[in-house]
Scaffold this motif. Sequence first.
Motif, short mmCIF file in Angstrom:
data_model
loop_
_atom_site.label_atom_id
_atom_site.label_comp_id
_atom_site.label_asym_id
_atom_site.label_seq_id
_atom_site.Cartn_x
_atom_site.Cartn_y
_atom_site.Cartn_z
N ASP A 1 7.05 -7.18 -0.51
CA ASP A 1 7.94 -6.06 -0.81
C ASP A 1 7.81 -4.93 0.20
OD1 ASP A 1 7.35 -6.49 -4.34
OD2 ASP A 1 8.83 -7.40 -3.04
N ASP A 2 6.63 -4.78 0.80
CA ASP A 2 6.47 -3.78 1.85
C ASP A 2 5.36 -4.21 2.81
OD1 ASP A 2 4.05 -3.22 0.63
OD2 ASP A 2 4.72 -1.38 -0.30
N TYR A 3 5.24 -3.45 3.89
CA TYR A 3 4.27 -3.76 4.94
C TYR A 3 3.48 -2.50 5.21
CZ TYR A 3 2.54 -5.35 9.51
OH TYR A 3 1.74 -5.73 10.57
N PHE A 4 2.14 -2.60 5.10
CA PHE A 4 1.31 -1.40 5.21
C PHE A 4 0.03 -1.73 5.96
CE2 PHE A 4 -1.99 1.45 3.41
CZ PHE A 4 -1.46 2.67 3.81
N LEU A 5 -0.18 -1.09 7.11
CA LEU A 5 -1.40 -1.26 7.90
C LEU A 5 -1.74 -2.73 8.16
CD1 LEU A 5 -3.70 1.51 6.38
CD2 LEU A 5 -2.37 1.61 8.47
N GLY A 6 -0.73 -3.51 8.53
CA GLY A 6 -0.95 -4.91 8.85
C GLY A 6 -0.96 -5.85 7.68
N ALA A 7 -0.75 -5.34 6.48
CA ALA A 7 -0.78 -6.18 5.27
C ALA A 7 0.60 -6.23 4.63
CB ALA A 7 -1.79 -5.64 4.27
N ASP A 8 0.99 -7.41 4.19
CA ASP A 8 2.22 -7.58 3.43
C ASP A 8 1.86 -7.52 1.95
OD1 ASP A 8 4.39 -8.56 5.50
OD2 ASP A 8 2.51 -9.56 6.00
N ARG A 9 2.53 -6.65 1.21
CA ARG A 9 2.25 -6.49 -0.22
C ARG A 9 3.46 -6.94 -1.03
NH1 ARG A 9 0.06 -0.36 -0.61
NH2 ARG A 9 2.18 0.00 0.14
N ALA A 10 3.20 -7.80 -2.00
CA ALA A 10 4.25 -8.29 -2.89
C ALA A 10 3.84 -8.03 -4.32
CB ALA A 10 4.48 -9.78 -2.67
N TYR A 11 4.78 -7.59 -5.12
CA TYR A 11 4.49 -7.22 -6.51
C TYR A 11 5.06 -8.28 -7.44
CZ TYR A 11 3.45 -2.87 -4.18
OH TYR A 11 2.93 -1.94 -3.32
N HIS A 12 4.22 -8.81 -8.31
CA HIS A 12 4.61 -9.86 -9.24
C HIS A 12 4.49 -9.31 -10.66
CE1 HIS A 12 4.37 -12.65 -5.88
NE2 HIS A 12 3.15 -12.23 -5.65
N GLY A 13 5.58 -8.86 -11.22
CA GLY A 13 5.52 -8.35 -12.58
C GLY A 13 4.82 -7.01 -12.65
N THR A 14 4.20 -6.72 -13.79
CA THR A 14 3.57 -5.44 -14.05
C THR A 14 2.10 -5.47 -13.69
OG1 THR A 14 5.09 -5.11 -15.91
CG2 THR A 14 3.17 -3.66 -15.79
N LYS A 15 1.67 -4.55 -12.83
CA LYS A 15 0.27 -4.40 -12.46
C LYS A 15 -0.32 -5.67 -11.85
CE LYS A 15 -0.74 -0.73 -15.78
NZ LYS A 15 -1.63 -0.28 -16.88
N VAL A 16 0.48 -6.38 -11.07
CA VAL A 16 0.01 -7.56 -10.33
C VAL A 16 0.52 -7.42 -8.90
CG1 VAL A 16 -0.01 -10.07 -10.13
CG2 VAL A 16 0.08 -9.01 -12.39
N VAL A 17 -0.38 -7.37 -7.93
CA VAL A 17 0.02 -7.20 -6.53
C VAL A 17 -0.70 -8.24 -5.68
CG1 VAL A 17 -1.78 -5.46 -6.13
CG2 VAL A 17 0.19 -5.58 -4.60
N GLU A 18 0.03 -8.82 -4.74
CA GLU A 18 -0.53 -9.82 -3.83
C GLU A 18 -0.53 -9.25 -2.42
OE1 GLU A 18 -0.02 -14.55 -2.73
OE2 GLU A 18 1.68 -13.43 -3.52
N VAL A 19 -1.69 -9.32 -1.76
CA VAL A 19 -1.85 -8.81 -0.40
C VAL A 19 -2.05 -10.00 0.53
CG1 VAL A 19 -3.17 -7.29 1.11
CG2 VAL A 19 -2.92 -6.73 -1.31
#
Length: 316
Positions: A1-19
């Motif tokens: 969902d976004d790109y931050f300091l070399g990391a791709d972050r994806a959000y899966h549902g509520t309070k679940v994030v994949e880096v």
Amino acid sequence: DDYFLGADRAYHGTKVVEVSAATYIGSLTKRYLKDGSADSYPSAWTHTPASEELQKLYDAAIATRPTPEPAFQKRYASLYGSLLHAVKYRPEIAAAMGLCGTCAAICTERLYKCLTRILVYLARAPRMGITYSAHAEAADELCAYADSNWATTRSTSGFFIRLAGATISSASRRQHCIAMSSTEAELIALADCAIELLAVMGVTAFLGRKLNKAVRVYTDNKGAYDLCHRFTTSQHSRHIDRKVFKMRELRGAGVTEVHWLSGLTNPADLFTKILTRQAFETHRRTVLNLVAAREGEAAAGRNWNAAAASSGDGEI
């Protein structure tokens, strides 16, 4: 969902994030792989980053100490250094990277092929990453797993610390001294884990999350477990330096609890050995918390379907 300091972050549902490091792995694929793609390499490279061949090549390189050409050594170091950045987001490759890194000054073409296999493994699943979930069991508690690989010279320490169901800190490195037994090697790994754990606890306290109970630490060595719970000594343990009893010190102070578990079920094996596919995938699932990623995607899908149904559009 976004790109931050070399990391791709994806959000899966509520309070679940994949880096993950999908963008970075993509750039490495174009730079180092043939035709900028992983399609032409063996299918077996998809499942594990290394095989037993890497251990054999490592042993052979240490025994013969070959002298590589400067240009080739530079090419080897370039690929190895580039892959090091990905370890932060894909810690399951740490053990293979450790063996390849030790041979940086005595590298061979076959060892370079092993490095290429690591990149192909990453390139075929670039979006796989570490998944943090507030819904994981004991998500708000720190816990740690430690292990060692007792070698004939210097052993390998491996450990990882979990919070929110996944790894927040991990290490796979050769020990700085020669252990006289597997128990001593395990105590050294526990001491390394204890030192890192103190730093992590300081960071979490700074962020405002205080620990309400002792941190659970797991080891698969019965001798190390026993020595963490008693202060007696014997002819088999009196040679062990006191500095490696840091975990016993923390347990005595009530900071940690040391537990024993079977060696086959210790996920820290991922950081000390080259595993078979079945064991590798089992421990990778724990270290990266891959189950939470799938559950989060399923929950997001259910929420989307419910929203579409309420709006009168149930087609996907």
